[in-house]
Scaffold this active site. Structure first.
Site, PDB file in Angstrom:
ATOM      1  N   PRO A   1      -3.055 -11.746  10.253  1.00 21.66           N
ATOM      2  CA  PRO A   1      -3.333 -11.564  11.690  1.00 21.66           C
ATOM      3  C   PRO A   1      -3.425 -10.078  12.029  1.00 21.66           C
ATOM      4  O   PRO A   1      -2.695  -9.269  11.447  1.00 21.66           O
ATOM      5  CB  PRO A   1      -2.105 -12.183  12.357  1.00 21.66           C
ATOM      6  N   ASP A   2      -4.328  -9.735  12.944  1.00 19.64           N
ATOM      7  CA  ASP A   2      -4.407  -8.336  13.392  1.00 19.64           C
ATOM      8  C   ASP A   2      -3.409  -8.179  14.544  1.00 19.64           C
ATOM      9  O   ASP A   2      -3.675  -8.578  15.679  1.00 19.64           O
ATOM     10  CB  ASP A   2      -5.832  -8.010  13.844  1.00 19.64           C
TER      11      ASP A   2
ATOM     12  N   LYS B   1     -10.833  -3.431  19.140  1.00 20.89           N
ATOM     13  CA  LYS B   1      -9.443  -3.867  19.357  1.00 20.89           C
ATOM     14  C   LYS B   1      -8.991  -3.627  20.795  1.00 20.89           C
ATOM     15  O   LYS B   1      -7.828  -3.796  21.120  1.00 20.89           O
ATOM     16  CB  LYS B   1      -8.511  -3.140  18.380  1.00 20.89           C
TER      17      LYS B   1
ATOM     18  N   LYS C   1       8.097 -17.829 -10.443  1.00 15.50           N
ATOM     19  CA  LYS C   1       7.387 -16.675 -11.005  1.00 15.50           C
ATOM     20  C   LYS C   1       6.111 -17.114 -11.742  1.00 15.50           C
ATOM     21  O   LYS C   1       6.164 -18.053 -12.549  1.00 15.50           O
ATOM     22  CB  LYS C   1       8.338 -15.954 -11.967  1.00 15.50           C
TER      23      LYS C   1
ATOM     24  N   ASN D   1       0.845  -1.200   0.000  1.00 17.96           N
ATOM     25  CA  ASN D   1       0.000   0.000   0.000  1.00 17.96           C
ATOM     26  C   ASN D   1       0.876   1.244   0.000  1.00 17.96           C
ATOM     27  O   ASN D   1       2.102   1.153  -0.019  1.00 17.96           O
ATOM     28  CB  ASN D   1      -0.954  -0.021   1.206  1.00 17.96           C
TER      29      ASN D   1
ATOM     30  N   PHE E   1      -3.897   3.414  15.129  1.00 19.81           N
ATOM     31  CA  PHE E   1      -4.124   4.479  14.145  1.00 19.81           C
ATOM     32  C   PHE E   1      -5.257   4.021  13.244  1.00 19.81           C
ATOM     33  O   PHE E   1      -5.365   2.832  12.941  1.00 19.81           O
ATOM     34  CB  PHE E   1      -2.863   4.712  13.285  1.00 19.81           C
TER      35      PHE E   1
END
Ligand code: CTP
Length: 415
Positions: free
Chosen positions: A308-309, A344, A292, A213, A326
């Protein structure tokens, strides 16, 4: 913005970044600083006394043998006058002279004769900055309590790319004029360990491809610097970023969400405060091919599984650190952030809006922090400034939670 009058003795040494110093003086003065400038002999080659006198409103000092100037305010008086001695830009030569305790000119003499806080903003070619001699001087100065601001990385006046640029005048002024990350913060955080996750993760598809990201890691890195400056031991668990690792911080490099989970759990037993600023991939390809993937079908489908968190696994530990999350959201910022705070089991969550030119991969940010029963907004500022302010709030809330736990433990003991 602070309006207190801080007396800043600005020492300018002879590097090309000296051309930015009139701007620096303006940024300092608009924050209420009283600025007296000392220009070294070589700095005079890069910036003129005329411009600096115009923006500072004071005659420029440069020569220790200037009888008239010494009669007006001698070098010892100058040394006593300053609240802060800021040297920007600080060349490799200047770092070396400060480290060796040289007193060969007005600026170095004043530094030796002053009890003021010394802050330096190095600026030089990237190879010079990475030279072991320069790094040894940097470390020596840091160990003696000199605050080093930057350098930044990016394109340099010499045409090269890398770490060595002087920090932006705006950022230097914000740092120097910020109320000290207070004795309260440093008392609370001294001897405590703060672990911070930062940057993106990379989730491999095959040996040459991955999903990632746009996180630059800047906010997490700024939090690490702020925590370090507030007196904590800092562990920075970092995904792949192109930032220079902050000095005085333990850096653990990771790639995937699974690596992040393992690294965070390996260090958590020692951790008092856990700050999850990483933009962890929520899903990873369910299969990582060993060779590949070749182009064959016109259309392919990618199957992905949840990662996994990391933050949630840490906040659910029996011996959990103080947990700060965050939440970067494009919409419904408050609702999503509050949802994550509860789900959480966090102590605090820092929420900000992301989108085109907002939040990700840029230098400025604004945020709102939520905790159970409270919130505080932080206006748009550089990530470095925002990190200092957030660290202050984290420290206050952490201290409060600890004192509440002590009161609860005492009342259980009495019952
Ligand atoms: N986080 C984490 N591990 C993950 C995902 C998120 O540690 N696998 C942490 C982030 O570092 C951040 C917080 O959890 O501090 C919230 O991350 P975010 O991506 O906003 O939340 P998600 O739970 O992934 O929800 P969504 O992507 O649906 O908004």
């Amino acid at each position: 913005m602070s309006l207190e009058t801080k007396k800043i003795l600005l020492g300018i040494s002879g590097g090309i970044a000296a051309y930015k110093t009139p701007e620096l003086v303006r940024r300092l003065r608009e924050r209420g600083a009283d600025v007296q400038i000392i220009l070294t002999h070589s700095a005079n080659e890069f910036v003129t006394e005329t411009s600096l006198q115009a923006v500072s409103g004071k005659p420029i000092r440069s020569n220790i043998w200037d009888k008239e100037a010494e009669a007006a305010m001698g070098h010892i008086e100058l040394a006593r006058w300053a609240d802060v001695i800021l040297i920007a830009p600080a060349t490799a030569e200047m770092l070396s002279r400060l480290a060796s305790g040289s007193a060969g000119d007005l600026l170095t003499t004043v530094c030796l004769a002053s009890e003021a806080e010394v802050v330096v903003a190095p600026a030089m070619n990237r190879v010079m900055w990475s030279n072991p001699a320069v790094q040894a001087n940097r470390k020596l100065l840091e160990d003696r309590g000199v605050q080093i601001l930057g350098p930044d990385s990016g394109s340099q006046a010499c045409g090269e790319e890398g770490a060595g640029r002087m920090l932006d005048p705006q950022q230097i002024a914000e740092k120097v004029m910020a109320p000290k990350l207070t004795s309260v913060s440093s008392l609370v955080l001294r001897g405590k360990t703060v672990m911070i996750t930062a940057g993106p993760t990379r989730e491999p598809l095959d040996p040459v491809r991955y999903i990632t990201n746009r996180s630059s890691g800047k906010m997490g890195y700024a939090m690490a610097v702020a925590a370090r400056d507030a007196g904590a031991n800092v562990i920075l668990v970092s995904g792949p970023v192109s930032l220079v690792p902050p000095t005085g911080v333990k850096v653990v490099n990771i790639e995937s969400a699974d690596d992040l989970l393992a690294a965070a759990h390996a260090e958590v037993a020692e951790t008092d405060i856990f700050i999850a600023a990483a933009a962890v991939a929520d899903y990873r390809p369910s299969v990582r091919e060993n060779t590949k993937i070749k182009k064959s079908a016109d259309e392919i489908t990618l199957s992905m599984v949840k990662t996994p968190d990391v933050l949630a696994t840490i906040s659910r530990l029996a011996e959990r650190p103080f947990c700060v999350g965050f939440a970067a959201e494009t919409d419904n910022v408050k609702d999503y952030a509050l949802g994550k705070l509860t789900k959480k089991r966090l102590d605090m969550i820092v929420a900000n809006r992301v989108g085109e030119n907002l939040g990700f991969d840029c230098d400025d940010n604004a945020a709102v922090v939520y905790w159970r029963g409270g919130e505080q907004a932080f206006p748009m500022a550089s990530k470095a400034q925002l990190a200092d302010d957030l660290m202050q709030l984290v420290t206050e809330r952490y201290k409060l939670r600890n004192s509440e736990e002590v009161i609860a433990a005492n009342s259980v003991a009495r019952d």
